[in-house]
Design a protein around this motif. Sequence first.
Motif, PDB file in Angstrom:
ATOM      1  N   GLN A   1      34.526  47.835  32.906  1.00 18.73           N
ATOM      2  CA  GLN A   1      34.538  46.868  34.001  1.00 18.73           C
ATOM      3  C   GLN A   1      33.464  47.180  35.044  1.00 18.73           C
ATOM      4  OE1 GLN A   1      38.545  46.895  35.522  1.00 18.73           O
ATOM      5  NE2 GLN A   1      39.446  46.331  33.558  1.00 18.73           N
ATOM      6  N   GLN A   2      32.547  48.050  34.730  1.00 21.89           N
ATOM      7  CA  GLN A   2      31.530  48.476  35.687  1.00 21.89           C
ATOM      8  C   GLN A   2      30.130  48.186  35.140  1.00 21.89           C
ATOM      9  OE1 GLN A   2      32.575  49.476  38.652  1.00 21.89           O
ATOM     10  NE2 GLN A   2      34.712  49.417  37.951  1.00 21.89           N
ATOM     11  N   PRO A   3      29.133  48.035  36.022  1.00 20.87           N
ATOM     12  CA  PRO A   3      29.218  48.077  37.494  1.00 20.87           C
ATOM     13  C   PRO A   3      29.722  46.758  38.061  1.00 20.87           C
ATOM     14  CG  PRO A   3      26.953  47.709  36.816  1.00 20.87           C
ATOM     15  CD  PRO A   3      27.738  47.895  35.545  1.00 20.87           C
ATOM     16  N   ASP A   4      30.447  46.845  39.173  1.00 25.76           N
ATOM     17  CA  ASP A   4      31.001  45.612  39.738  1.00 25.76           C
ATOM     18  C   ASP A   4      30.622  45.405  41.197  1.00 25.76           C
ATOM     19  OD1 ASP A   4      32.469  47.571  40.966  1.00 25.76           O
ATOM     20  OD2 ASP A   4      34.435  46.788  40.392  1.00 25.76           O
ATOM     21  N   ASN A   5      29.823  46.331  41.764  1.00 29.09           N
ATOM     22  CA  ASN A   5      29.353  46.215  43.147  1.00 29.09           C
ATOM     23  C   ASN A   5      30.495  45.985  44.126  1.00 29.09           C
ATOM     24  OD1 ASN A   5      27.237  46.323  45.017  1.00 29.09           O
ATOM     25  ND2 ASN A   5      27.115  44.079  45.141  1.00 29.09           N
ATOM     26  N   GLY A   6      31.606  46.637  43.872  1.00 28.15           N
ATOM     27  CA  GLY A   6      32.740  46.523  44.791  1.00 28.15           C
ATOM     28  C   GLY A   6      33.751  45.476  44.391  1.00 28.15           C
ATOM     29  N   GLY A   7      33.436  44.691  43.398  1.00 27.14           N
ATOM     30  CA  GLY A   7      34.381  43.686  42.933  1.00 27.14           C
ATOM     31  C   GLY A   7      34.599  42.597  43.954  1.00 27.14           C
ATOM     32  N   ASP A   8      35.832  42.150  44.024  1.00 28.85           N
ATOM     33  CA  ASP A   8      36.174  41.041  44.933  1.00 28.85           C
ATOM     34  C   ASP A   8      36.607  41.523  46.307  1.00 28.85           C
ATOM     35  OD1 ASP A   8      35.688  39.242  42.878  1.00 28.85           O
ATOM     36  OD2 ASP A   8      37.758  39.406  42.119  1.00 28.85           O
ATOM     37  N   ASN A   9      36.566  42.818  46.533  1.00 29.11           N
ATOM     38  CA  ASN A   9      37.025  43.357  47.818  1.00 29.11           C
ATOM     39  C   ASN A   9      35.825  43.688  48.702  1.00 29.11           C
ATOM     40  OD1 ASN A   9      38.274  44.597  49.939  1.00 29.11           O
ATOM     41  ND2 ASN A   9      39.360  46.137  48.719  1.00 29.11           N
ATOM     42  N   PRO A  10      35.531  42.879  49.700  1.00 26.45           N
ATOM     43  CA  PRO A  10      34.371  43.121  50.572  1.00 26.45           C
ATOM     44  C   PRO A  10      34.464  44.441  51.316  1.00 26.45           C
ATOM     45  CG  PRO A  10      35.314  40.930  50.944  1.00 26.45           C
ATOM     46  CD  PRO A  10      36.269  41.678  50.085  1.00 26.45           C
ATOM     47  N   ALA A  11      35.679  44.938  51.485  1.00 23.15           N
ATOM     48  CA  ALA A  11      35.853  46.186  52.234  1.00 23.15           C
ATOM     49  C   ALA A  11      35.195  47.357  51.514  1.00 23.15           C
ATOM     50  CB  ALA A  11      37.349  46.467  52.433  1.00 23.15           C
ATOM     51  N   ASN A  12      34.993  47.213  50.221  1.00 22.43           N
ATOM     52  CA  ASN A  12      34.358  48.290  49.459  1.00 22.43           C
ATOM     53  C   ASN A  12      32.876  48.424  49.788  1.00 22.43           C
ATOM     54  OD1 ASN A  12      36.763  48.854  48.175  1.00 22.43           O
ATOM     55  ND2 ASN A  12      36.307  47.537  46.415  1.00 22.43           N
ATOM     56  N   GLY A  13      32.278  47.342  50.325  1.00 21.97           N
ATOM     57  CA  GLY A  13      30.867  47.363  50.653  1.00 21.97           C
ATOM     58  C   GLY A  13      30.003  47.376  49.401  1.00 21.97           C
ATOM     59  N   GLU A  14      28.686  47.510  49.614  1.00 22.74           N
ATOM     60  CA  GLU A  14      27.763  47.582  48.488  1.00 22.74           C
ATOM     61  C   GLU A  14      27.991  48.875  47.714  1.00 22.74           C
ATOM     62  OE1 GLU A  14      25.203  45.529  47.412  1.00 22.74           O
ATOM     63  OE2 GLU A  14      25.937  43.974  48.765  1.00 22.74           O
ATOM     64  N   GLU A  15      28.012  48.753  46.394  1.00 25.70           N
ATOM     65  CA  GLU A  15      28.147  49.938  45.543  1.00 25.70           C
ATOM     66  C   GLU A  15      26.854  50.090  44.739  1.00 25.70           C
ATOM     67  OE1 GLU A  15      32.996  50.080  45.058  1.00 25.70           O
ATOM     68  OE2 GLU A  15      31.777  49.548  43.317  1.00 25.70           O
TER      69      GLU A  15
END
Length: 209
Positions: A162-176
């Motif tokens: 499931q990666q890379p997902d750049n934080g997925g749907d959660n904006p709180a994760n920020g840029e990954e």
Amino acid sequence: MANYVNKQVIELNEVTEENRNKATRSVKSETQLSDGRTRLYRMAAVCLGVLCVLQVILNISLRLAFWINICQKIRKTCPDGWRLWGSSCYFLSTEMKTWEESRLDCLNRGANLVIINSKEEQEFLFGLNKGAWIGLSDSVTEGTWKWVDGTPLTTPSYWYSQQPDNGGDNPANGEEDCVEMNTETWLPVKAWNDQSCFNNRYWICEKRV
């Protein structure tokens, strides 16, 4: 009577001449034989000399090969705290830092964050059993993953499914934009995960020997 004596003298001279010729031929034969033996001895001496030279060359070559091998072993010794695998030395940190701080630490050690080139190297690093930063990011251009030496990521790659997902749907994760190796539950060939470069992780340095 005179004729008889002359005849005897002539015959005696002929016998003497014949004997002289035989003696001369004998001397020539012995001389030729002696010359042949001399040439044979010279050839034997030359062959022996050549063999001696070859033996010396062989001894020097063997000693040279021995010392080259010793020097290579010495050259391939890693510093204290590093692990040798293949033609590289690897350092696994005992503290956590951000991706940039981790890379700076590697540079200060004369190395860089690890670049993974094969499945075997991936499995070796996974076997260190500690989640850690590796030298891969897309911080310059989103979605364009590059190693710390500037080369783009090509196969093989070892992303989790499931990666890379750049934080997925959660904006709180920020840029990954930086990649860690997750060794907790994933398989060696499915162990990469993108994370925020500001998170603190262990890290792996690599330098060639």
